[in-house]
Design a protein around this motif. Structure first.
Motif, PDB file in Angstrom:
ATOM      1  N   VAL A  41       0.228 -36.211 -16.517  1.00  0.00           N
ATOM      2  CA  VAL A  41       0.366 -36.357 -15.897  1.00  0.00           C
ATOM      3  C   VAL A  41      -0.079 -34.870 -14.358  1.00  0.00           C
ATOM      4  O   VAL A  41       0.355 -33.393 -15.150  1.00  0.00           O
ATOM      5  N   CYS A  42      -0.994 -35.516 -13.348  1.00  0.00           N
ATOM      6  CA  CYS A  42      -1.081 -33.721 -12.731  1.00  0.00           C
ATOM      7  C   CYS A  42       0.457 -33.678 -11.813  1.00  0.00           C
ATOM      8  O   CYS A  42       1.279 -34.546 -11.790  1.00  0.00           O
ATOM      9  N   GLU A  43       0.455 -31.691 -12.257  1.00  0.00           N
ATOM     10  CA  GLU A  43       1.377 -31.209 -11.485  1.00  0.00           C
ATOM     11  C   GLU A  43       1.563 -31.323 -10.302  1.00  0.00           C
ATOM     12  O   GLU A  43       2.432 -31.057  -9.539  1.00  0.00           O
ATOM     13  N   ILE A  44       0.324 -31.854  -9.370  1.00  0.00           N
ATOM     14  CA  ILE A  44       0.552 -31.845  -7.862  1.00  0.00           C
ATOM     15  C   ILE A  44       1.240 -33.168  -7.426  1.00  0.00           C
ATOM     16  O   ILE A  44       1.853 -33.452  -6.955  1.00  0.00           O
ATOM     17  N   PRO A 102      -1.631 -28.370 -15.859  1.00  0.00           N
ATOM     18  CA  PRO A 102      -2.946 -29.771 -16.239  1.00  0.00           C
ATOM     19  C   PRO A 102      -2.816 -29.986 -14.855  1.00  0.00           C
ATOM     20  O   PRO A 102      -1.483 -30.131 -13.844  1.00  0.00           O
ATOM     21  N   LEU A 103      -4.455 -29.996 -14.207  1.00  0.00           N
ATOM     22  CA  LEU A 103      -4.068 -31.038 -12.515  1.00  0.00           C
ATOM     23  C   LEU A 103      -5.210 -32.663 -12.542  1.00  0.00           C
ATOM     24  O   LEU A 103      -5.798 -32.584 -14.032  1.00  0.00           O
ATOM     25  N   CYS A 104      -4.952 -33.303 -12.244  1.00  0.00           N
ATOM     26  CA  CYS A 104      -6.220 -34.075 -11.820  1.00  0.00           C
ATOM     27  C   CYS A 104      -7.398 -33.795 -11.399  1.00  0.00           C
ATOM     28  O   CYS A 104      -7.568 -32.683 -11.008  1.00  0.00           O
ATOM     29  N   HIS A 105      -8.600 -34.327 -11.466  1.00  0.00           N
ATOM     30  CA  HIS A 105      -9.870 -34.179 -11.250  1.00  0.00           C
ATOM     31  C   HIS A 105      -9.492 -33.566  -9.448  1.00  0.00           C
ATOM     32  O   HIS A 105     -10.107 -32.424  -8.978  1.00  0.00           O
ATOM     33  N   ARG A 106      -9.285 -34.588  -8.877  1.00  0.00           N
ATOM     34  CA  ARG A 106      -8.936 -34.375  -7.712  1.00  0.00           C
ATOM     35  C   ARG A 106      -7.800 -33.500  -6.853  1.00  0.00           C
ATOM     36  O   ARG A 106      -8.793 -32.566  -5.919  1.00  0.00           O
ATOM     37  N   CYS A 107      -6.852 -32.883  -7.552  1.00  0.00           N
ATOM     38  CA  CYS A 107      -6.079 -31.703  -7.304  1.00  0.00           C
ATOM     39  C   CYS A 107      -6.969 -31.097  -7.063  1.00  0.00           C
ATOM     40  O   CYS A 107      -6.869 -29.586  -6.862  1.00  0.00           O
ATOM     41  N   ASN A 108      -7.339 -30.482  -8.912  1.00  0.00           N
ATOM     42  CA  ASN A 108      -8.046 -29.137  -9.490  1.00  0.00           C
ATOM     43  C   ASN A 108      -9.297 -29.015  -7.935  1.00  0.00           C
ATOM     44  O   ASN A 108      -9.086 -27.636  -7.537  1.00  0.00           O
ATOM     45  N   ARG A 109     -10.084 -30.252  -7.506  1.00  0.00           N
ATOM     46  CA  ARG A 109     -11.105 -29.621  -6.680  1.00  0.00           C
ATOM     47  C   ARG A 109     -10.521 -29.280  -5.540  1.00  0.00           C
ATOM     48  O   ARG A 109     -11.428 -28.387  -4.008  1.00  0.00           O
ATOM     49  N   ALA A 110      -9.916 -29.996  -4.530  1.00  0.00           N
ATOM     50  CA  ALA A 110      -9.157 -29.803  -3.553  1.00  0.00           C
ATOM     51  C   ALA A 110      -8.074 -27.713  -3.595  1.00  0.00           C
ATOM     52  O   ALA A 110      -8.550 -27.101  -2.868  1.00  0.00           O
TER      53      ALA A 110
END
Length: 140
Positions: free
Chosen positions: A33-36, A105-113
């Protein structure tokens, strides 16, 4: 087009200094899962968040008594890498920097943010404070 495990391994080694097995272990350790936000990946795989500043840190290469030495510094920690040739020495230092740059690891949305906030914790805190203050829309 779906990537093969071999092509993903090559990509992770080139960009992060990690093997596919190490990346899979990183994701598994975090519960995939995304860390954020804590969400599992959607249509995109989890991304490997990394510090561009660390990955692009300066490498100083000097002639040594028995070959070459490369030095790289991250967060006040300097490591020195001896080698027979400049190329081998630089590659060892670059690999060390790439591995140190990985955050998680981050999801695409959180990585982009995070990217849009300039990889700045201060900007992220300011955005959170703003959102907390403005929890309801202002009606004009």
């Amino acid at each position: 087009m779906k990537q093969t495990p071999e092509s993903r391994d090559k990509y992770y080694r080139k960009h992060y200094g990690l093997s596919l097995a190490e990346v899979d272990a990183l994701f598994t350790t975090n519960g995939n899962v995304c860390e954020i936000c804590g969400r599992p990946p959607g249509s995109h795989r989890l991304s490997i968040d990394h510090s561009h500043k660390i990955a692009r840190s300066k490498i100083v290469i000097t002639k040594a008594l028995l070959g070459w030495e490369a030095a790289a510094t991250v967060n006040g920690l300097t490591s020195v890498f001896p080698g027979a040739t400049r190329k081998i020495t630089r590659a060892a230092a670059r690999l060390w920097l790439l591995r140190r740059s990985v955050r998680g690891p981050l999801c695409h949305r959180c990585n982009r943010a995070i990217q849009l906030l300039g990889d700045s914790a201060q900007s992220a805190r300011a955005a959170a404070i703003y959102l907390d203050k403005r929890h309801s829309p202002v009606i004009l």
